[in-house]
Design a protein around this motif. Structure first.
Motif, PDB file in Angstrom:
ATOM      1  N   PRO A 158     -39.535  66.430  17.701  1.00 30.96           N
ATOM      2  CA  PRO A 158     -40.911  66.350  18.238  1.00 30.96           C
ATOM      3  C   PRO A 158     -41.664  67.669  18.234  1.00 30.96           C
ATOM      4  O   PRO A 158     -42.897  67.677  18.110  1.00 30.96           O
ATOM      5  N   ASP A 183     -38.293  60.171  12.299  1.00 31.03           N
ATOM      6  CA  ASP A 183     -38.021  60.801  13.578  1.00 31.03           C
ATOM      7  C   ASP A 183     -36.548  61.186  13.683  1.00 31.03           C
ATOM      8  O   ASP A 183     -35.692  60.667  12.960  1.00 31.03           O
ATOM      9  N   ASP A 184     -36.267  62.058  14.613  1.00 34.67           N
ATOM     10  CA  ASP A 184     -34.907  62.539  14.834  1.00 34.67           C
ATOM     11  C   ASP A 184     -34.123  61.526  15.670  1.00 34.67           C
ATOM     12  O   ASP A 184     -33.795  61.761  16.835  1.00 34.67           O
TER      13      ASP A 184
END
Length: 283
Positions: A158, A183-184
């Motif tokens: 983020p 995204d992670d």
């Protein structure tokens, strides 16, 4: 977008040498980092084999001087020998959070202006970068074999700014590849889907649903996969796939629990193409 003038690749095994290969042939100056003199020699051989193999298959521009590319590549022992003006450092070492943290922490100090990238295929990028300066680390997941595979999966924690993501996307395009941004999350997009199909194929084999050849042929002809899920597991490495499955099972639940057949093969040393035997026999 032009590539950074100088790229560091930490880890000179199969993946690291292949990553160095694509940056070299795209025009960047590359320094490869290994841990000792024996591994430096092995990394140089791996890089030479990767480049020469591409040349033999006609995948490099005519007249490419393979010996010259290899000879111009610095392969050093220790991150402290990276040029301080390096603008991109890609880590390609074994899937251990502590090892990656140590390497990237040293790279952040040695190369203060570099973008830091981890080639992890499943570990949390945020966890790896926990002690790094905020916003400098993202995932840069290359696929094996790197010179032939067109995809690079960019994993964005983020805190990573849009500008950095777009800069790295431009570098990927300069390599002649396509980037996707995810995204992670555990397993990202590609490892999560690839492991899910691969594990189910192994369960089908374990249950006697179909043979190795018929499972792979079904996916190649029915779904237009270039290789079947069991052959792909051999290419990735059964030990690598087992480690990813165990991590995803811990993070996402029992649907990623590795089949006993996979555990047994790894225990016997049947690791796939690199060992000569996996679900298929490899010459």
């Amino acid at each position: 977008m032009e590539l950074p003038a100088h790229v560091g690749v930490v880890g000179g095994g199969t993946m690291g040498a292949s990553i160095a290969h694509v940056f070299l042939t795209a025009g960047a100056t590359v320094t490869v980092v290994e841990s000792d003199d024996d591994r430096v020699a092995a990394a140089r051989r791996a890089l030479e084999q990767s480049l020469q193999g591409a040349a033999d298959r006609g995948k490099l521009p005519e007249g490419t001087d393979v010996d010259g590319l290899v000879g111009a590549t610095s392969i050093v022992t220790g991150v402290e020998h990276l040029p301080p003006d390096t603008r991109l450092v890609v880590e390609a070492v074994p899937e251990r959070v502590d090892l990656k943290q140590q390497i990237l922490g040293a790279a952040a100090q040695r190369c203060p202006d570099a973008v830091l990238a981890t080639n992890t295929s499943s570990l949390s990028v945020g966890a790896i970068g926990r002690d790094l300066p905020s916003g400098r680390l993202l995932g840069m997941h290359f696929f094996n074999p790197v010179p032939a595979q067109r995809l690079v999966e960019l994993i964005r924690p983020p805190e990573v700014p849009d500008e950095l993501v777009e800069r790295v996307r431009g570098w990927v395009e300069a390599l002649g590849k396509t980037a996707i941004v995810v995204d992670d999350a555990p397993g990202f997009a590609t490892s999560r889907l690839g492991v899910a199909v691969g594990l189910e194929a192994i369960r089908m084999l374990e249950e006697g649903v179909a043979s190795v050849e018929d499972i792979d042929t079904g996916m190649k002809l029915g779904y237009r996969w270039p290789v079947g899920p069991l052959e792909l597991t051999d290419i990735v490495g059964l030990d690598v796939r087992l480690a990813i499955a165990e991590h995803l099972a811990q993070e996402l639940g029992e649907r990623f629990t590795p089949p006993q057949l996979l555990r047994d093969k790894v225990a016997r040393g049947e690791l796939g193409r690199k060992s000569g035997q996996g679900f298929h026999h490899w010459e």
